[in-house]
Motif scaffolding. Structure first.
Motif, PDB file in Angstrom:
ATOM      1  N   VAL A 305      12.460  78.309  50.186  1.00  0.00           N
ATOM      2  CA  VAL A 305      13.427  78.210  52.041  1.00  0.00           C
ATOM      3  C   VAL A 305      14.275  79.146  51.856  1.00  0.00           C
ATOM      4  CG1 VAL A 305      11.354  77.168  52.273  1.00  0.00           C
ATOM      5  CG2 VAL A 305      14.586  75.737  51.921  1.00  0.00           C
ATOM      6  N   THR A 306      14.384  79.722  53.159  1.00  0.00           N
ATOM      7  CA  THR A 306      15.833  80.291  53.364  1.00  0.00           C
ATOM      8  C   THR A 306      16.097  80.032  54.183  1.00  0.00           C
ATOM      9  OG1 THR A 306      15.153  82.815  51.840  1.00  0.00           O
ATOM     10  CG2 THR A 306      16.470  82.146  53.577  1.00  0.00           C
ATOM     11  N   LEU A 307      17.379  79.004  54.234  1.00  0.00           N
ATOM     12  CA  LEU A 307      18.104  78.420  55.133  1.00  0.00           C
ATOM     13  C   LEU A 307      19.231  79.356  56.223  1.00  0.00           C
ATOM     14  CD1 LEU A 307      17.905  75.454  56.727  1.00  0.00           C
ATOM     15  CD2 LEU A 307      19.530  74.865  54.778  1.00  0.00           C
ATOM     16  N   ALA A 308      18.780  79.482  57.772  1.00  0.00           N
ATOM     17  CA  ALA A 308      19.607  80.101  57.666  1.00  0.00           C
ATOM     18  C   ALA A 308      21.093  79.781  58.341  1.00  0.00           C
ATOM     19  CB  ALA A 308      19.449  80.774  59.604  1.00  0.00           C
ATOM     20  N   PRO A 309      21.574  80.362  59.124  1.00  0.00           N
ATOM     21  CA  PRO A 309      23.212  78.964  59.420  1.00  0.00           C
ATOM     22  C   PRO A 309      22.652  78.454  60.519  1.00  0.00           C
ATOM     23  CG  PRO A 309      23.903  81.748  59.063  1.00  0.00           C
ATOM     24  CD  PRO A 309      22.225  81.631  59.407  1.00  0.00           C
ATOM     25  N   GLY A 310      23.643  77.312  60.040  1.00  0.00           N
ATOM     26  CA  GLY A 310      23.336  76.724  61.718  1.00  0.00           C
ATOM     27  C   GLY A 310      21.923  75.887  61.732  1.00  0.00           C
ATOM     28  N   GLN A 311      20.528  76.785  60.755  1.00  0.00           N
ATOM     29  CA  GLN A 311      19.585  76.089  60.542  1.00  0.00           C
ATOM     30  C   GLN A 311      18.920  74.519  60.476  1.00  0.00           C
ATOM     31  OE1 GLN A 311      16.522  78.474  58.901  1.00  0.00           O
ATOM     32  NE2 GLN A 311      14.760  77.823  60.445  1.00  0.00           N
ATOM     33  N   THR A 312      17.903  73.421  60.768  1.00  0.00           N
ATOM     34  CA  THR A 312      17.558  72.573  60.170  1.00  0.00           C
ATOM     35  C   THR A 312      16.128  72.706  60.092  1.00  0.00           C
ATOM     36  OG1 THR A 312      19.516  71.056  61.466  1.00  0.00           O
ATOM     37  CG2 THR A 312      17.356  69.876  60.219  1.00  0.00           C
ATOM     38  N   LEU A 313      15.850  72.532  58.827  1.00  0.00           N
ATOM     39  CA  LEU A 313      14.447  72.240  58.666  1.00  0.00           C
ATOM     40  C   LEU A 313      14.187  70.578  58.256  1.00  0.00           C
ATOM     41  CD1 LEU A 313      13.921  75.969  56.333  1.00  0.00           C
ATOM     42  CD2 LEU A 313      13.316  75.381  58.118  1.00  0.00           C
ATOM     43  N   GLN A 314      12.684  70.832  58.662  1.00  0.00           N
ATOM     44  CA  GLN A 314      12.353  69.345  58.417  1.00  0.00           C
ATOM     45  C   GLN A 314      10.859  69.810  57.453  1.00  0.00           C
ATOM     46  OE1 GLN A 314      12.807  66.662  60.147  1.00  0.00           O
ATOM     47  NE2 GLN A 314      14.308  67.760  60.877  1.00  0.00           N
TER      48      GLN A 314
END
Length: 354
Positions: A305-314
């Motif tokens: 995954v690419t995690l964006a600034p401030g993002q939360t993934l489940q």
């Protein structure tokens, strides 16, 4: 696979192509102690018994194998043909190389060719370099698979482990092969190198054209073990972060105790603590209880995954606990770990009951 029905058909095939082949005598001979033998034991026994029923002259015997081969089943039982060559063909190198090149198209000669590599490494590798250019997918795959340093079910090739450049020409010829069958072999060959010569392997694949989709696929699969361990140089090849700013949120499981045959469902979140986008490999590991009571770790791929600034993934995942031919489960306290770019972010323990 090597049962009486197989041997009856096998013998009649040879009887059809060679009038001097005694069908009933061969069947009696090859099945006499069959029930005491393992799969590979039966394969080898077939080669040994064939030797007693084929002409003593190797060239004549190989001619009969060639004639019988198109009428025999393909697949694992066809390994009898290259096995015969490995046992009795070392004094007839050129003829044996031609035979293995043909017989590998019916099953695989990956184990047989190693007997020649053990006897004369350089001479055999010279032939295998030529095979890497062959139009037949099975022959190209043999060039890579047969020369693997650590081929499963076979002995290690110590000289190639010491000098990995010996097979580099083969791998470079095949590093963009259109056949998945070949690409898997190249990736596994490189993964073998990673166990003994990781720096060499990473430098090699880093010099390849990663914009080619086939080459990129090979490299990703080749470095998978190093990625799981969080190797900095391996992560860098595809732009994954070595140092991450990520926080694990709410790792939970649907049960803390389960029985064999049950599935464990687990959930967690990953939150960014960075002002930059982060490219991540998210994996999980199970620490399985062994028969001795100690634990052994197995890492499973989950997602890139690419995690964006401030993002939360489940993330949600189900892991089944069922005995396989490659794994037997034992009761006791198991451990689940979540890994990001090879680093453990958190863990939770659960019990597998007897």
């Amino acid at each position: 696979m090597f049962n009486r029905e197989f041997y009856v058909n096998f013998a009649h095939t040879f009887g059809h192509v060679d009038k001097n082949f005694h069908v009933d005598a061969f069947i009696d001979d090859v099945t006499r102690d069959m029930d005491t033998l393992s799969l590979n034991g039966r394969l080898r026994n077939t080669s040994l018994v064939l030797k007693r029923h084929l002409p003593e002259d190797y060239k004549r015997a190989i001619a009969i194998l060639y004639a019988a081969a198109p009428s025999l089943p393909t697949g694992y039982t066809a390994l009898v043909l290259p096995d015969y060559v490995a046992l009795y063909g070392k004094q007839h190198f050129d003829l044996s190389m031609e035979a293995l090149q043909y017989f590998t198209t019916l099953g695989s000669a990956e184990f047989a060719i190693r007997e020649f590599l053990k006897t004369d490494l350089i001479k055999t590798l010279d032939v295998m370099h030529k095979w890497a250019d062959d139009s037949n997918v099975h022959v190209r795959r043999l060039a890579s698979e047969g020369s693997r340093p650590r081929l499963p079910w076979s002995f290690k090739l110590a000289e190639i482990i010491k000098q990995p450049t010996l097979t580099q020409g083969i791998l470079e010829k095949l590093n963009a092969d259109e056949a998945l069958y070949v690409r898997k072999s190249v990736a596994n060959h490189l993964n073998d190198h990673a166990k003994d010569n990781a720096s060499y392997m990473l430098n090699l694949v880093n010099s390849w054209d990663k914009t080619n989709k086939h080459t990129s696929w090979i490299i990703k699969h080749a470095i998978r073990s190093l990625i799981k361990r969080g190797d900095k140089d391996a992560l860098k090849i595809f732009g994954f972060e070595h140092e991450t700013s990520v926080k694990l949120h709410s790792l939970t499981t649907d049960k803390t105790s389960l029985q064999l045959g049950d599935s464990l469902h687990f959930n967690f979140g990953l939150g960014s603590e960075s002002k930059q986008a982060q490219k991540l490999v998210v994996d999980y590991a199970i620490h399985y209880v062994k028969a001795s009571g100690s634990r052994t770790k197995k890492v499973y791929k989950l997602k890139e995954v690419t995690l964006a600034p401030g993002q939360t993934l489940q993330f949600n995942k189900k892991q089944q606990f069922q005995d396989l031919t490659t794994r037997k489960h034992y009761a006791g306290a198991h451990l689940l770990e979540i890994l990001v770019n090879g680093k453990v972010m958190g863990c939770i323990e659960f019990e597998l009951r007897a």
